[in-house]
Design a protein around this motif. Structure first.
Motif, PDB file in Angstrom:
ATOM      1  N   GLN A 178       2.026  15.663  -3.245  1.00 51.83           N
ATOM      2  CA  GLN A 178       1.530  15.578  -1.867  1.00 51.83           C
ATOM      3  C   GLN A 178       1.249  14.157  -1.405  1.00 51.83           C
ATOM      4  OE1 GLN A 178       0.179  17.466  -4.555  1.00 51.83           O
ATOM      5  NE2 GLN A 178      -1.446  18.701  -3.621  1.00 51.83           N
ATOM      6  N   THR A 179       1.048  13.227  -2.353  1.00 51.28           N
ATOM      7  CA  THR A 179       0.594  11.885  -1.998  1.00 51.28           C
ATOM      8  C   THR A 179       1.751  11.008  -1.572  1.00 51.28           C
ATOM      9  OG1 THR A 179      -1.158  12.100  -3.653  1.00 51.28           O
ATOM     10  CG2 THR A 179      -0.725   9.897  -2.784  1.00 51.28           C
ATOM     11  N   PRO A 180       1.675  10.382  -0.392  1.00 53.32           N
ATOM     12  CA  PRO A 180       2.758   9.475   0.009  1.00 53.32           C
ATOM     13  C   PRO A 180       2.817   8.275  -0.929  1.00 53.32           C
ATOM     14  CG  PRO A 180       0.907   9.321   1.533  1.00 53.32           C
ATOM     15  CD  PRO A 180       0.621  10.477   0.623  1.00 53.32           C
ATOM     16  N   PRO A 181       3.994   7.929  -1.432  1.00 50.85           N
ATOM     17  CA  PRO A 181       4.089   6.779  -2.318  1.00 50.85           C
ATOM     18  C   PRO A 181       3.919   5.472  -1.552  1.00 50.85           C
ATOM     19  CG  PRO A 181       6.269   7.610  -1.820  1.00 50.85           C
ATOM     20  CD  PRO A 181       5.295   8.574  -1.199  1.00 50.85           C
ATOM     21  N   ILE A 182       3.363   4.502  -2.217  1.00 54.15           N
ATOM     22  CA  ILE A 182       3.302   3.133  -1.699  1.00 54.15           C
ATOM     23  C   ILE A 182       4.323   2.343  -2.505  1.00 54.15           C
ATOM     24  CG2 ILE A 182       1.865   1.089  -1.357  1.00 54.15           C
ATOM     25  CD1 ILE A 182      -0.540   3.006  -1.179  1.00 54.15           C
ATOM     26  N   ASP A 183       5.458   2.078  -1.898  1.00 58.32           N
ATOM     27  CA  ASP A 183       6.592   1.512  -2.623  1.00 58.32           C
ATOM     28  C   ASP A 183       6.617  -0.010  -2.623  1.00 58.32           C
ATOM     29  OD1 ASP A 183       7.854   3.950  -3.410  1.00 58.32           O
ATOM     30  OD2 ASP A 183       8.504   4.227  -1.344  1.00 58.32           O
ATOM     31  N   GLY A 184       5.788  -0.633  -1.815  1.00 60.42           N
ATOM     32  CA  GLY A 184       5.796  -2.078  -1.765  1.00 60.42           C
ATOM     33  C   GLY A 184       4.599  -2.602  -0.998  1.00 60.42           C
ATOM     34  N   VAL A 185       4.488  -3.922  -0.961  1.00 59.28           N
ATOM     35  CA  VAL A 185       3.376  -4.609  -0.313  1.00 59.28           C
ATOM     36  C   VAL A 185       3.939  -5.770   0.482  1.00 59.28           C
ATOM     37  CG1 VAL A 185       1.271  -5.963  -0.684  1.00 59.28           C
ATOM     38  CG2 VAL A 185       1.759  -3.995  -2.164  1.00 59.28           C
ATOM     39  N   VAL A 186       3.419  -5.977   1.688  1.00 60.23           N
ATOM     40  CA  VAL A 186       3.762  -7.160   2.460  1.00 60.23           C
ATOM     41  C   VAL A 186       2.479  -7.793   2.971  1.00 60.23           C
ATOM     42  CG1 VAL A 186       4.108  -5.902   4.626  1.00 60.23           C
ATOM     43  CG2 VAL A 186       5.186  -8.125   4.290  1.00 60.23           C
ATOM     44  N   ILE A 187       2.356  -9.096   2.767  1.00 64.41           N
ATOM     45  CA  ILE A 187       1.181  -9.870   3.172  1.00 64.41           C
ATOM     46  C   ILE A 187       1.630 -10.846   4.243  1.00 64.41           C
ATOM     47  CG2 ILE A 187      -0.624 -11.457   2.388  1.00 64.41           C
ATOM     48  CD1 ILE A 187      -0.024 -10.293  -0.486  1.00 64.41           C
ATOM     49  N   SER A 188       1.049 -10.724   5.440  1.00 67.94           N
ATOM     50  CA  SER A 188       1.513 -11.497   6.592  1.00 67.94           C
ATOM     51  C   SER A 188       0.393 -12.372   7.141  1.00 67.94           C
ATOM     52  CB  SER A 188       2.007 -10.559   7.699  1.00 67.94           C
ATOM     53  OG  SER A 188       3.037  -9.715   7.225  1.00 67.94           O
ATOM     54  N   PRO A 189       0.518 -13.693   7.062  1.00 69.94           N
ATOM     55  CA  PRO A 189      -0.468 -14.566   7.709  1.00 69.94           C
ATOM     56  C   PRO A 189      -0.392 -14.442   9.229  1.00 69.94           C
ATOM     57  CG  PRO A 189       0.830 -15.766   6.057  1.00 69.94           C
ATOM     58  CD  PRO A 189       1.516 -14.457   6.287  1.00 69.94           C
ATOM     59  N   VAL A 190      -1.544 -14.492   9.867  1.00 67.46           N
ATOM     60  CA  VAL A 190      -1.630 -14.469  11.323  1.00 67.46           C
ATOM     61  C   VAL A 190      -2.444 -15.693  11.748  1.00 67.46           C
ATOM     62  CG1 VAL A 190      -2.355 -13.167  13.356  1.00 67.46           C
ATOM     63  CG2 VAL A 190      -1.563 -11.948  11.312  1.00 67.46           C
ATOM     64  N   ASP A 191      -1.791 -16.667  12.331  1.00 71.21           N
ATOM     65  CA  ASP A 191      -2.466 -17.913  12.674  1.00 71.21           C
ATOM     66  C   ASP A 191      -1.686 -18.635  13.771  1.00 71.21           C
ATOM     67  OD1 ASP A 191      -4.259 -20.011  12.602  1.00 71.21           O
ATOM     68  OD2 ASP A 191      -3.353 -20.966  10.832  1.00 71.21           O
ATOM     69  N   PRO A 242       8.585   2.304   5.762  1.00 74.81           N
ATOM     70  CA  PRO A 242       7.366   3.039   6.125  1.00 74.81           C
ATOM     71  C   PRO A 242       6.412   3.241   4.964  1.00 74.81           C
ATOM     72  CG  PRO A 242       9.259   4.510   6.056  1.00 74.81           C
ATOM     73  CD  PRO A 242       9.803   3.119   5.944  1.00 74.81           C
ATOM     74  N   SER A 243       6.895   3.093   3.740  1.00 72.85           N
ATOM     75  CA  SER A 243       6.050   3.327   2.577  1.00 72.85           C
ATOM     76  C   SER A 243       5.380   2.056   2.065  1.00 72.85           C
ATOM     77  CB  SER A 243       6.888   3.938   1.442  1.00 72.85           C
ATOM     78  OG  SER A 243       7.975   3.086   1.117  1.00 72.85           O
ATOM     79  N   PRO A 271      -6.840 -16.571   8.758  1.00 64.33           N
ATOM     80  CA  PRO A 271      -7.641 -17.662   8.188  1.00 64.33           C
ATOM     81  C   PRO A 271      -8.998 -17.792   8.873  1.00 64.33           C
ATOM     82  CG  PRO A 271      -5.371 -18.372   8.518  1.00 64.33           C
ATOM     83  CD  PRO A 271      -5.491 -17.021   9.164  1.00 64.33           C
ATOM     84  N   GLY A 272     -10.042 -17.812   8.059  1.00 64.53           N
ATOM     85  CA  GLY A 272     -11.388 -17.966   8.575  1.00 64.53           C
ATOM     86  C   GLY A 272     -12.029 -16.697   9.089  1.00 64.53           C
ATOM     87  N   ALA A 273     -11.240 -15.633   9.262  1.00 60.78           N
ATOM     88  CA  ALA A 273     -11.775 -14.378   9.806  1.00 60.78           C
ATOM     89  C   ALA A 273     -11.796 -13.262   8.768  1.00 60.78           C
ATOM     90  CB  ALA A 273     -10.972 -13.940  11.028  1.00 60.78           C
ATOM     91  N   GLY A 274     -10.712 -13.107   8.007  1.00 58.69           N
ATOM     92  CA  GLY A 274     -10.652 -12.055   7.012  1.00 58.69           C
ATOM     93  C   GLY A 274      -9.291 -11.411   6.937  1.00 58.69           C
ATOM     94  N   GLU A 275      -9.270 -10.144   6.572  1.00 62.01           N
ATOM     95  CA  GLU A 275      -8.018  -9.444   6.322  1.00 62.01           C
ATOM     96  C   GLU A 275      -8.078  -8.032   6.920  1.00 62.01           C
ATOM     97  OE1 GLU A 275      -8.890 -12.577   3.593  1.00 62.01           O
ATOM     98  OE2 GLU A 275      -9.935 -10.632   3.661  1.00 62.01           O
ATOM     99  N   PHE A 276      -6.888  -7.508   7.230  1.00 61.97           N
ATOM    100  CA  PHE A 276      -6.751  -6.145   7.733  1.00 61.97           C
ATOM    101  C   PHE A 276      -5.631  -5.470   6.956  1.00 61.97           C
ATOM    102  CE2 PHE A 276      -4.521  -3.232  10.756  1.00 61.97           C
ATOM    103  CZ  PHE A 276      -5.517  -2.269  10.850  1.00 61.97           C
ATOM    104  N   PHE A 277      -5.907  -4.254   6.447  1.00 63.28           N
ATOM    105  CA  PHE A 277      -4.959  -3.527   5.618  1.00 63.28           C
ATOM    106  C   PHE A 277      -4.601  -2.192   6.270  1.00 63.28           C
ATOM    107  CE2 PHE A 277      -7.410  -6.226   2.880  1.00 63.28           C
ATOM    108  CZ  PHE A 277      -6.576  -6.636   1.859  1.00 63.28           C
ATOM    109  N   VAL A 278      -3.352  -1.783   6.086  1.00 58.82           N
ATOM    110  CA  VAL A 278      -2.885  -0.464   6.479  1.00 58.82           C
ATOM    111  C   VAL A 278      -2.197   0.132   5.260  1.00 58.82           C
ATOM    112  CG1 VAL A 278      -1.437   0.872   8.053  1.00 58.82           C
ATOM    113  CG2 VAL A 278      -2.504  -1.260   8.853  1.00 58.82           C
ATOM    114  N   LEU A 279      -2.758   1.222   4.706  1.00 61.09           N
ATOM    115  CA  LEU A 279      -2.151   1.779   3.497  1.00 61.09           C
ATOM    116  C   LEU A 279      -2.034   3.292   3.589  1.00 61.09           C
ATOM    117  CD1 LEU A 279      -4.692   2.013   0.593  1.00 61.09           C
ATOM    118  CD2 LEU A 279      -5.312   0.746   2.637  1.00 61.09           C
ATOM    119  N   PRO A 280      -0.874   3.830   3.213  1.00 60.01           N
ATOM    120  CA  PRO A 280      -0.692   5.283   3.167  1.00 60.01           C
ATOM    121  C   PRO A 280      -1.610   5.907   2.123  1.00 60.01           C
ATOM    122  CG  PRO A 280       1.413   4.113   3.062  1.00 60.01           C
ATOM    123  CD  PRO A 280       0.344   3.094   2.841  1.00 60.01           C
TER     124      PRO A 280
END
Length: 418
Positions: free
Chosen positions: A68-81, A188-189, A197-206
Motif C-alpha cells: 500500500q505504501t507509495p515508494p520513494i524512488d529518489g531525492v532531489v534537493i533544490s536551492p531557492v535563492d 512523481p515518486s 539560505p538563512g530561512a530553512g527547508e521545505f520537504f514534500v514526501l510521499p
C-alpha cells in the motif's frame, strides 16, 4: 525464559519486543497509549525509512504495508535563492538504489502493538515517570528505555562530546495531506526538498496514512527566521493555511502543486522543536540497578536528514542480536555499554552528518561538493544514496582532504582548503 521490560512503543521498542517474543522471551512493553488512542491521535513524526532499514523489517516479517505504501524512488534537493527563484541548475538529485518508504507511525505503532499482544506479549498501557524506573527495573532481568519524551530522557546524562547544540536548530511543522499534484519536471515518486539560505527547508514526501497514500509537507525553519511562524497555529487546517502563505512567497511552484490539498484527518499536523542530543546510554536508577537506553532516548537527531526511524530500526536489530548472544549471562552494566557501542558505531555517522547539515556555518568543502554534485550525476548519486547509510560519508564527505580527493576523481577538480 528471561524477563525483559521495554518502556516505549515506537519503532525501536516494538521492533525489539516483537523480535524477542518470536524467540520465546517473556517481554512486557509499557506504552502510554492504546492502539485505538494512537490511531485517533496526532501524527507522531515525519518518518522516512531507507532501503537498509526496511530490509531489517522485512527480514523480521514486520513489513506489513509494502503493497500500500507509495515508494520513494529518489531525492532531489533544490536551492531557492532569492525567495521565489527556482534554481534548477543547482539542484542535486538522484534515484535511490533501493526505494524508501514513509508509513505513518500511528498506523505502524498501533498495528505492531496489536501484533505483539497477539503473539503473547504483555502490554501495560500507562505513563511511566522517571522515579518509577527503579521499581520497574527491579522486576525484570533487563529494562530498556525506548522513549526520550519529557523527564524520562533526562535519566541519561548528556554526552557533551557528541552534543554540540544546547537549543533547537530548527522549528518544525508538518501536515499530512491528500491532493498534492506531482511536479511535472520530476518523477512523481521523488522526495522534494527546497533549501532556502538563512530561512530553512521545505520537504514534500510521499507517505501512507490511515486513509491511504498521502503526502507529508514538512517545514524546517531557522529559529527567528521567516519559517519560525507556528506559535499561534493549531490543527491541520491552520497548519496547511500557513504553509500556503509561505509557499506563495517562497516557492510559488510548490504552492501551485499544493493549492488543492486537504488534511488527511483531524490529527494530521505536528509543530514544535527538539534539541539534538547524545546521552550516556546507561542510567543507574537504584543502587546497582541499571536501565539501558535505545534509539531516540539516547541519540536524538533533527529530522532534517530523515534518520530517526532508520536509527531506531538499526538499534533494535543490534540490541536483539546482543541479547540473544548473551544467553543466560546477566545483563550487567558492562554488557549494556558494550551493546550500545555496537549500535553507536553506526549512529555516530548519522549524528555527525545530521549535525553538519544543520549547521549554518557548513565547511567550505561541503558546499563545493554540493555544487559539483549538481553538475555530475555520479557524485549526486553517491550523495543521495548516502542518506541510506551515512557511514559512507566518512570516507569522502566529512573530511576536507577526502572530499578533495573525491572531487578530483569524480568531478575532475579539487576543493580549496577551508
Amino acid at each position: 525464559m528471561r524477563r525483559i521490560a521495554i518502556v516505549g512503543a515506537g519503532q525501536a521498542g516494538l521492533q525489539l519486543a516483537l523480535g524477542l517474543r518470536e524467540r520465546g522471551y517473556d517481554v512486557t512493553v509499557v506504552a502510554a497509549r492504546t492502539p485505538q488512542e494512537v490511531r485517533a491521535g496526532r501524527v507522531l513524526s515525519t518518518q522516512l525509512m531507507y532501503g537498509p532499514a526496511l530490509a531489517l523489517e522485512r527480514r523480521a516479517g514486520l513489513n506489513l504495508w509494502d503493497q500500500q505504501t507509495p515508494p520513494i524512488d529518489g531525492v532531489v534537493i533544490s536551492p531557492v535563492d532569492p525567495p521565489g527563484a527556482r534554481m534548477p541548475e543547482r539542484a542535486v538529485g538522484a534515484r535511490l538504489d533501493a526505494p524508501a518508504q514513509s508509513v505513518d507511525q500511528r498506523v505502524k505503532t498501533a498495528r505492531w502493538l496489536e501484533l505483539f499482544e497477539e503473539r503473547g506479549g504483555r502490554v501495560e498501557y500507562r505513563p511511566v515517570a522517571a522515579e518509577e524506573l527503579s521499581e520497574l527495573a527491579s522486576g525484570y532481568e533487563l529494562t530498556l528505555l525506548a522513549t526520550g519524551h519529557g523527564p524520562l530522557g533526562e535519566v541519561f546524562g548528556r554526552d557533551e562530546r557528541h552534543s554540540p547544540y544546547e537549543r533547537p536548530q530548527r522549528v518544525l511543522a508538518c501536515v499530512y495531506v491528500h491532493g498534492v499534484r506531482p511536479d511535472p519536471e520530476l518523477p512523481p515518486s521523488f522526495l522534494r526538498m527546497s533549501a532556502f539560505p538563512g530561512a530553512g527547508e521545505f520537504f514534500v514526501l510521499p507517505a501512507l496514512t490511515g486513509s491511504g497514500p498521502c503526502v507529508i509537507l514538512l517545514w524546517e525553519g531557522n529559529p527567528g527566521g521567516p519559517f519560525d511562524c507556528w506559535q499561534n497555529v493549531s490543527g491541520p487546517g491552520a497548519t496547511l493555511e500557513r504553509s500556503w502563505e509561505l509557499l506563495r512567497s517562497y516557492a510559488p511552484w510548490e504552492y501551485e502543486l499544493c493549492a488543492h490539498a486537504e488534511p488527511t484527518d483531524p490529527g494530521a499536523a505536528l509543530t514544535g522543536s527538539l534539541t539534538p542530543v547524545v546521552r550516556h546510554p546507561v542510567a543507574e536508577v537504584a543502587p546497582g540497578s541499571y536501565v539501558l537506553g535505545m534509539a531516540d532516548a539516547v541519540v536524538l537527531n533533527d529530522p532534517i536528514t530523515g534518520q530517526g526511524s532508520n536509527n531506531a530500526a538499526r538499534c533494535a536489530d543490534r540490541y536483539l542480536a546482543s541479547i540473544l548472544e548473551r544467553g543466560e549471562r546477566p545483563f550487567d552494566r558492562a554488557w549494556m555499554h558494550e551493546t550500545f557501542a555496537t549500535w553507536w558505531e553506526h549512529a555516530r555517522h548519522t549524528t555527525a552528518f545530521t549535525n553538519m547539515v544543520l549547521d549554518a556555518a557548513r565547511p567550505r568543502h561541503f558546499e563545493h561538493v554540493m555544487a559539483a554534485a549538481a553538475r555530475h550525476p555520479a557524485l549526486a548519486h553517491r550523495y543521495v544514496n548516502g542518506f541510506a547509510d551515512p557511514a559512507d560519508y566518512q570516507d569522502w564527505l566529512m573530511d576536507a582532504d577526502r572530499a578533495e580527493a573525491c572531487l578530483a576523481a569524480v568531478a575532475g577538480r579539487s576543493v580549496p582548503q577551508p
